[in-house]
Write an enzyme that holds these catalytic residues in place. Sequence first.
Site, PDB file in Angstrom:
ATOM      1  N   ASN A   9       0.870  -1.178   0.000  1.00 19.18           N
ATOM      2  CA  ASN A   9       0.000   0.000   0.000  1.00 19.18           C
ATOM      3  C   ASN A   9       0.907   1.229   0.000  1.00 19.18           C
ATOM      4  O   ASN A   9       1.539   1.527   1.008  1.00 19.18           O
ATOM      5  CB  ASN A   9      -0.883  -0.017   1.259  1.00 19.18           C
ATOM      6  CG  ASN A   9      -1.689   1.260   1.391  1.00 19.18           C
ATOM      7  OD1 ASN A   9      -1.861   1.994   0.420  1.00 19.18           O
ATOM      8  ND2 ASN A   9      -2.185   1.534   2.588  1.00 19.18           N
ATOM      9  N   LYS A  11       0.085   4.300  -0.197  1.00 18.60           N
ATOM     10  CA  LYS A  11      -0.509   5.496   0.436  1.00 18.60           C
ATOM     11  C   LYS A  11      -0.249   6.719  -0.448  1.00 18.60           C
ATOM     12  O   LYS A  11      -0.257   6.594  -1.669  1.00 18.60           O
ATOM     13  CB  LYS A  11       0.045   5.698   1.848  1.00 18.60           C
ATOM     14  CG  LYS A  11       0.058   4.413   2.670  1.00 18.60           C
ATOM     15  CD  LYS A  11       0.365   4.650   4.109  1.00 18.60           C
ATOM     16  CE  LYS A  11       0.551   3.308   4.793  1.00 18.60           C
ATOM     17  NZ  LYS A  11       0.351   3.369   6.220  1.00 18.60           N
ATOM     18  N   HIS A  95      -9.410   1.219   4.666  1.00 20.10           N
ATOM     19  CA  HIS A  95      -8.117   1.339   5.351  1.00 20.10           C
ATOM     20  C   HIS A  95      -8.275   2.261   6.553  1.00 20.10           C
ATOM     21  O   HIS A  95      -9.019   3.243   6.504  1.00 20.10           O
ATOM     22  CB  HIS A  95      -7.055   1.891   4.377  1.00 20.10           C
ATOM     23  CG  HIS A  95      -5.672   1.802   4.956  1.00 20.10           C
ATOM     24  ND1 HIS A  95      -5.180   2.747   5.818  1.00 20.10           N
ATOM     25  CD2 HIS A  95      -4.694   0.869   4.809  1.00 20.10           C
ATOM     26  CE1 HIS A  95      -3.950   2.393   6.177  1.00 20.10           C
ATOM     27  NE2 HIS A  95      -3.633   1.254   5.573  1.00 20.10           N
ATOM     28  N   GLU A  97      -6.584   4.565   7.751  1.00 25.34           N
ATOM     29  CA  GLU A  97      -6.327   6.004   7.532  1.00 25.34           C
ATOM     30  C   GLU A  97      -7.545   6.672   6.896  1.00 25.34           C
ATOM     31  O   GLU A  97      -7.850   7.821   7.188  1.00 25.34           O
ATOM     32  CB  GLU A  97      -5.060   6.184   6.683  1.00 25.34           C
ATOM     33  CG  GLU A  97      -3.810   5.903   7.517  1.00 25.34           C
ATOM     34  CD  GLU A  97      -2.646   5.312   6.737  1.00 25.34           C
ATOM     35  OE1 GLU A  97      -2.619   5.430   5.503  1.00 25.34           O
ATOM     36  OE2 GLU A  97      -1.767   4.700   7.395  1.00 25.34           O
ATOM     37  N   GLU A 167      -5.608  -5.274  10.336  1.00 26.27           N
ATOM     38  CA  GLU A 167      -4.543  -4.298  10.569  1.00 26.27           C
ATOM     39  C   GLU A 167      -4.809  -3.548  11.870  1.00 26.27           C
ATOM     40  O   GLU A 167      -5.606  -2.597  11.887  1.00 26.27           O
ATOM     41  CB  GLU A 167      -4.515  -3.279   9.428  1.00 26.27           C
ATOM     42  CG  GLU A 167      -4.239  -3.875   8.066  1.00 26.27           C
ATOM     43  CD  GLU A 167      -3.554  -2.852   7.161  1.00 26.27           C
ATOM     44  OE1 GLU A 167      -2.451  -3.145   6.714  1.00 26.27           O
ATOM     45  OE2 GLU A 167      -4.116  -1.765   6.924  1.00 26.27           O
ATOM     46  N   GLY A 173       2.471   1.703  10.516  1.00 20.56           N
ATOM     47  CA  GLY A 173       3.448   2.779  10.363  1.00 20.56           C
ATOM     48  C   GLY A 173       4.146   3.160  11.661  1.00 20.56           C
ATOM     49  O   GLY A 173       4.810   4.190  11.746  1.00 20.56           O
ATOM     50  N   SER A 212       3.387  -2.747  10.110  1.00 19.98           N
ATOM     51  CA  SER A 212       4.845  -2.788  10.268  1.00 19.98           C
ATOM     52  C   SER A 212       5.473  -4.115   9.828  1.00 19.98           C
ATOM     53  O   SER A 212       6.424  -4.603  10.441  1.00 19.98           O
ATOM     54  CB  SER A 212       5.228  -2.449  11.712  1.00 19.98           C
ATOM     55  OG  SER A 212       4.793  -1.145  12.036  1.00 19.98           O
TER      56      SER A 212
HETATM   57  C1  PEP Z   1      -0.667  -0.150   5.700  1.00 22.09           C
HETATM   58  O1  PEP Z   1      -0.534   0.917   5.142  1.00 22.09           O
HETATM   59  O2  PEP Z   1      -1.678  -0.822   5.494  1.00 22.09           O
HETATM   60  C2  PEP Z   1       0.392  -0.608   6.616  1.00 22.09           C
HETATM   61  C3  PEP Z   1       0.246  -1.764   7.220  1.00 22.09           C
HETATM   62  O3  PEP Z   1       1.470   0.214   6.783  1.00 22.09           O
HETATM   63  P1  PEP Z   1       2.891  -0.188   7.440  1.00 22.09           P
HETATM   64  O4  PEP Z   1       3.321  -1.477   6.804  1.00 22.09           O
HETATM   65  O5  PEP Z   1       3.797   0.957   7.088  1.00 22.09           O
HETATM   66  O6  PEP Z   1       2.665  -0.344   8.910  1.00 22.09           O
END
Ligand code: PEP
Length: 250
Positions: A9, A11, A95, A97, A167, A173, A212
């Site tokens: 992803n 972003k 997601h 965010e 998630e 992040g 992460s």
């Molecule tokens: C994501 O954007 O869905 C995500 C899991 O980000 P990260 O791997 O940076 O934690």
Amino acid sequence: MRKKLLLGNWKMNKTVAESKEFASKVAPIAELAKKNNILVGVAPTFLSLDAVKQGTKDFIVASQNCHFEDSGAFTGEVSIPMLKAIDIDWVIIGHSERRQYDNETDEKCNKKIKKLVANGMTSVYCVGETLKEFEKGLTKEVVGRQLREGLKELNAADFDKIVVAYEPVWSIGTGKNASEEIAQDICSFVRETIKDMYGEVSSKVLVIYGGSVKPENIAGYLSQKDVDGALVGGASLKIESFEAMVKALV
Ligand code: PEP
């Protein structure tokens, strides 16, 4: 046997030129993945979808969002027919965010998923609890509600086009990983909830973990019996770490 899935992803990162550069290096990685029954791909910004799609083969190119209406007065939005017109058939829905900054509710997610299903497109539906909810022991209550609302009024047959990504918001992040045990426990809970809603099809649904994930820890997550893959933000931006994650799954 369920396939493995690695989806990056991006972003709000990468210009069109930067996206094209990444795409130009994907071929050997996509080939390796295909040989090993692993689905791989990335979700660029709307601007770069077409360039990455055109520049790759055997590589999923997913949109990070879509609107549930086909057209109309929705400034700043992109519709499913617009995505279809450039051969994009995977979309990330809900997601965290978008839930946090763009008022993406379970109800809206459900409208989008139903519309995607009707168009034969794949939804990657994201669920997960905040740190406060995790600390209060509410993870299953929150994830259960997101699943029951977001995935309501579908048919069992629709689930070959639905992926669920667990998630935990506190691990996205932040570098704070959920343990492999937590990932397994909640991915298994996701499968159980889908079983309760739609029956045996749950054993075929891809359930992935995100938060992460990087080359050093991806194999540990995938070794868990209900974790079929990973949704990866930061570590998917560089072709080297993207490749290292695919190699870790081979
Ligand atoms: C994501 O954007 O869905 C995500 C899991 O980000 P990260 O791997 O940076 O934690």
